[in-house]
Design a protein around this motif. Structure first.
Motif, PDB file in Angstrom:
ATOM      1  N   GLY A   1      18.372  11.229   1.032  1.00 42.23           N
ATOM      2  CA  GLY A   1      17.793  10.174   1.854  1.00 42.23           C
ATOM      3  C   GLY A   1      17.201   9.087   0.985  1.00 42.23           C
ATOM      4  N   PHE A   2      16.822   7.994   1.629  1.00 43.34           N
ATOM      5  CA  PHE A   2      16.246   6.853   0.932  1.00 43.34           C
ATOM      6  C   PHE A   2      15.129   6.264   1.787  1.00 43.34           C
ATOM      7  CE2 PHE A   2      20.608   7.226  -0.483  1.00 43.34           C
ATOM      8  CZ  PHE A   2      20.523   7.047  -1.854  1.00 43.34           C
ATOM      9  N   VAL A   3      14.244   5.535   1.136  1.00 44.83           N
ATOM     10  CA  VAL A   3      13.236   4.764   1.852  1.00 44.83           C
ATOM     11  C   VAL A   3      13.384   3.292   1.470  1.00 44.83           C
ATOM     12  CG1 VAL A   3      11.519   6.539   2.295  1.00 44.83           C
ATOM     13  CG2 VAL A   3      11.556   5.404   0.060  1.00 44.83           C
ATOM     14  N   HIS A   4      13.252   2.429   2.468  1.00 45.96           N
ATOM     15  CA  HIS A   4      13.307   0.983   2.283  1.00 45.96           C
ATOM     16  C   HIS A   4      11.914   0.409   2.482  1.00 45.96           C
ATOM     17  CE1 HIS A   4      17.457   2.041   3.063  1.00 45.96           C
ATOM     18  NE2 HIS A   4      17.851   0.832   2.707  1.00 45.96           N
ATOM     19  N   SER A   5      11.751  -0.845   2.125  1.00 46.70           N
ATOM     20  CA  SER A   5      10.539  -1.578   2.475  1.00 46.70           C
ATOM     21  C   SER A   5      10.888  -2.635   3.502  1.00 46.70           C
ATOM     22  CB  SER A   5       9.911  -2.222   1.236  1.00 46.70           C
ATOM     23  OG  SER A   5       9.506  -1.236   0.309  1.00 46.70           O
ATOM     24  N   GLY A   6       9.869  -3.202   4.135  1.00 43.48           N
ATOM     25  CA  GLY A   6      10.147  -4.199   5.158  1.00 43.48           C
ATOM     26  C   GLY A   6       9.112  -5.305   5.180  1.00 43.48           C
ATOM     27  N   PHE A   7       9.598  -6.542   5.331  1.00 45.50           N
ATOM     28  CA  PHE A   7       8.711  -7.682   5.523  1.00 45.50           C
ATOM     29  C   PHE A   7       8.401  -7.828   7.010  1.00 45.50           C
ATOM     30  CE2 PHE A   7      10.631  -8.783   1.491  1.00 45.50           C
ATOM     31  CZ  PHE A   7       9.618  -9.437   0.801  1.00 45.50           C
ATOM     32  N   ALA A   8       7.141  -8.110   7.323  1.00 44.72           N
ATOM     33  CA  ALA A   8       6.807  -8.464   8.701  1.00 44.72           C
ATOM     34  C   ALA A   8       7.596  -9.723   9.065  1.00 44.72           C
ATOM     35  CB  ALA A   8       5.308  -8.718   8.825  1.00 44.72           C
ATOM     36  N   ARG A   9       8.279  -9.693  10.190  1.00 47.09           N
ATOM     37  CA  ARG A   9       9.150 -10.812  10.565  1.00 47.09           C
ATOM     38  C   ARG A   9       8.375 -12.113  10.754  1.00 47.09           C
ATOM     39  NH1 ARG A   9      14.420  -9.620  11.796  1.00 47.09           N
ATOM     40  NH2 ARG A   9      14.947  -7.395  11.838  1.00 47.09           N
ATOM     41  N   THR A  10       7.073 -12.007  11.003  1.00 45.85           N
ATOM     42  CA  THR A  10       6.249 -13.204  11.186  1.00 45.85           C
ATOM     43  C   THR A  10       5.681 -13.733   9.868  1.00 45.85           C
ATOM     44  OG1 THR A  10       4.335 -11.787  11.607  1.00 45.85           O
ATOM     45  CG2 THR A  10       5.593 -12.550  13.528  1.00 45.85           C
ATOM     46  N   SER A  11       5.895 -13.023   8.765  1.00 47.77           N
ATOM     47  CA  SER A  11       5.313 -13.406   7.493  1.00 47.77           C
ATOM     48  C   SER A  11       6.061 -14.572   6.856  1.00 47.77           C
ATOM     49  CB  SER A  11       5.320 -12.222   6.518  1.00 47.77           C
ATOM     50  OG  SER A  11       4.945 -12.624   5.219  1.00 47.77           O
ATOM     51  N   ALA A  12       5.318 -15.458   6.210  1.00 45.93           N
ATOM     52  CA  ALA A  12       5.939 -16.563   5.472  1.00 45.93           C
ATOM     53  C   ALA A  12       6.701 -16.055   4.250  1.00 45.93           C
ATOM     54  CB  ALA A  12       4.859 -17.552   5.032  1.00 45.93           C
ATOM     55  N   CYS A  13       6.451 -14.808   3.849  1.00 48.30           N
ATOM     56  CA  CYS A  13       7.088 -14.252   2.654  1.00 48.30           C
ATOM     57  C   CYS A  13       8.423 -13.581   2.950  1.00 48.30           C
ATOM     58  CB  CYS A  13       6.153 -13.253   1.993  1.00 48.30           C
ATOM     59  SG  CYS A  13       4.555 -13.953   1.509  1.00 48.30           S
ATOM     60  N   VAL A  14       8.834 -13.590   4.210  1.00 51.43           N
ATOM     61  CA  VAL A  14      10.045 -12.882   4.595  1.00 51.43           C
ATOM     62  C   VAL A  14      11.274 -13.438   3.878  1.00 51.43           C
ATOM     63  CG1 VAL A  14      10.605 -14.316   6.596  1.00 51.43           C
ATOM     64  CG2 VAL A  14      11.220 -11.877   6.609  1.00 51.43           C
ATOM     65  N   GLN A  15      11.221 -14.713   3.446  1.00 53.40           N
ATOM     66  CA  GLN A  15      12.359 -15.317   2.763  1.00 53.40           C
ATOM     67  C   GLN A  15      12.606 -14.707   1.385  1.00 53.40           C
ATOM     68  OE1 GLN A  15      11.328 -19.525   1.607  1.00 53.40           O
ATOM     69  NE2 GLN A  15       9.374 -18.976   2.568  1.00 53.40           N
ATOM     70  N   LEU A  16      11.673 -13.898   0.885  1.00 54.46           N
ATOM     71  CA  LEU A  16      11.859 -13.219  -0.396  1.00 54.46           C
ATOM     72  C   LEU A  16      12.700 -11.956  -0.281  1.00 54.46           C
ATOM     73  CD1 LEU A  16       8.289 -13.534  -1.941  1.00 54.46           C
ATOM     74  CD2 LEU A  16      10.362 -14.675  -2.701  1.00 54.46           C
ATOM     75  N   ASN A  17      13.086 -11.603   0.927  1.00 52.74           N
ATOM     76  CA  ASN A  17      13.832 -10.364   1.143  1.00 52.74           C
ATOM     77  C   ASN A  17      15.079 -10.245   0.261  1.00 52.74           C
ATOM     78  OD1 ASN A  17      15.678  -8.374   2.355  1.00 52.74           O
ATOM     79  ND2 ASN A  17      14.122  -8.192   3.922  1.00 52.74           N
ATOM     80  N   PRO A  18      15.931 -11.277   0.140  1.00 57.05           N
ATOM     81  CA  PRO A  18      17.137 -11.129  -0.690  1.00 57.05           C
ATOM     82  C   PRO A  18      16.814 -10.822  -2.151  1.00 57.05           C
ATOM     83  CG  PRO A  18      17.353 -13.027   0.750  1.00 57.05           C
ATOM     84  CD  PRO A  18      15.928 -12.574   0.863  1.00 57.05           C
ATOM     85  N   TYR A  19      15.796 -11.462  -2.686  1.00 58.20           N
ATOM     86  CA  TYR A  19      15.436 -11.215  -4.089  1.00 58.20           C
ATOM     87  C   TYR A  19      14.921  -9.787  -4.277  1.00 58.20           C
ATOM     88  CZ  TYR A  19      13.068 -11.369  -8.550  1.00 58.20           C
ATOM     89  OH  TYR A  19      12.653 -11.074  -9.822  1.00 58.20           O
TER      90      TYR A  19
END
Length: 270
Positions: free
Chosen positions: A210-228
């Motif tokens: 199994g694996f664990v991921h992390s997640g950005f709150a969809r309302t956060s201004a930092c969500v655009q960092l997801n690809p990096y």
């Protein structure tokens, strides 16, 4: 390799440039389950552990301050992301419900396999699930591992689901059960921190990967960092950095736990 490095430099430059022009995301406030070593755990008002070490490294590469805070028990932690009070939740399982308010990283942060723990003197060959048939096993109340193993546990192994982790440990130590199914890394941390835990070892084969991921709150201004973050997760998982951080924090949790118990005994004796 050169093309890869140039691509990474370009990505770093693009992200850094975007943040030089905008202060929309000037820091990342994160949280996590307060009791899930070695991935993360609570120390006072902070969350520490392998998840924090990994993400602090990644966000530091692009000059974004990263802070991991304790926001309460697990259900409340999820609520803080849903309400937008934190930007980021570290190292958790993907579920459809959580995806409504979290944008998960494409790549996982860490492996999170489940394996069989048994007494050092009672080890047995384990290559397939069928090797568990005929033995008396235990699982912690409420634990789930993912399909199809959950169905196999329910219909074939019929493990007891009525006991806590510590109750199951005691049953294993007095040989009332032959094994306990538990997370490989979580088990190494938890067994290593308790009396008698040095006699309990994991078998080599994982009953469920199994694996664990992390997640950005969809309302956060930092969500655009997801690809990096997703790209760096993939790289650090592949080169062994993620596994090294888990191993380091297994040792950190065990040492801290033993020091806590030692200090507690000193205080209690006064």
């Amino acid at each position: 390799m050169l093309a890869f490095r140039l691509g990474l430099i370009f990505l770093l430059g693009s992200i850094s440039g975007a943040y030089a022009a905008s202060s929309a995301c000037d820091r990342v406030i994160a949280s996590a389950h307060p009791d899930y070593p070695p991935y993360h755990w609570r120390e006072g008002g902070r969350i520490v552990g392998a998840s924090v070490d990994l993400n602090k490294m990644i966000f530091g590469e692009i000059g974004i301050p990263f802070e991991a805070i304790y926001t309460g028990p697990w259900k409340r932690v999820l609520k803080t992301a849903e309400s937008g009070d934190v930007d980021f939740l570290m190292s958790l399982k993907k579920t459809p419900q959580r995806s409504k308010f979290l944008l998960y990283t494409e790549a996982p942060a860490f492996e999170n396999p489940f394996t069989v723990f048994t007494l050092k003197t009672k080890q047995f060959p384990l290559l397939t699930w069928t090797d568990l048939k005929g033995k008396f096993g235990a699982k912690n109340a409420g634990d789930r591992y993912g399909e199809p193993f959950d169905t196999y546990v329910l219909n074939v192994l019929a493990l007891s689901d009525n006991f806590s982790f510590l109750e199951n440990v005691n049953r294993l130590l007095i040989e009332r059960v032959d094994y306990i199914i538990h997370g490989r890394y979580v088990g190494q941390a938890q067994f290593g921190a308790i009396d008698g835990g040095e006699n309990i070892v994991p078998l080599d084969w994982n009953v469920m990967n199994g694996f664990v991921h992390s997640g950005f709150a969809r309302t956060s201004a930092c969500v655009q960092l997801n690809p990096y973050v997703s790209q760096r997760y993939s790289e650090l998982l592949s080169d062994g950095t993620a596994a090294r951080l888990l191993a380091d924090n297994v040792g950190r949790w065990i040492l801290n736990s033993r020091n806590y118990e030692l200090n507690k005994k000193v205080v209690d004796s006064k």
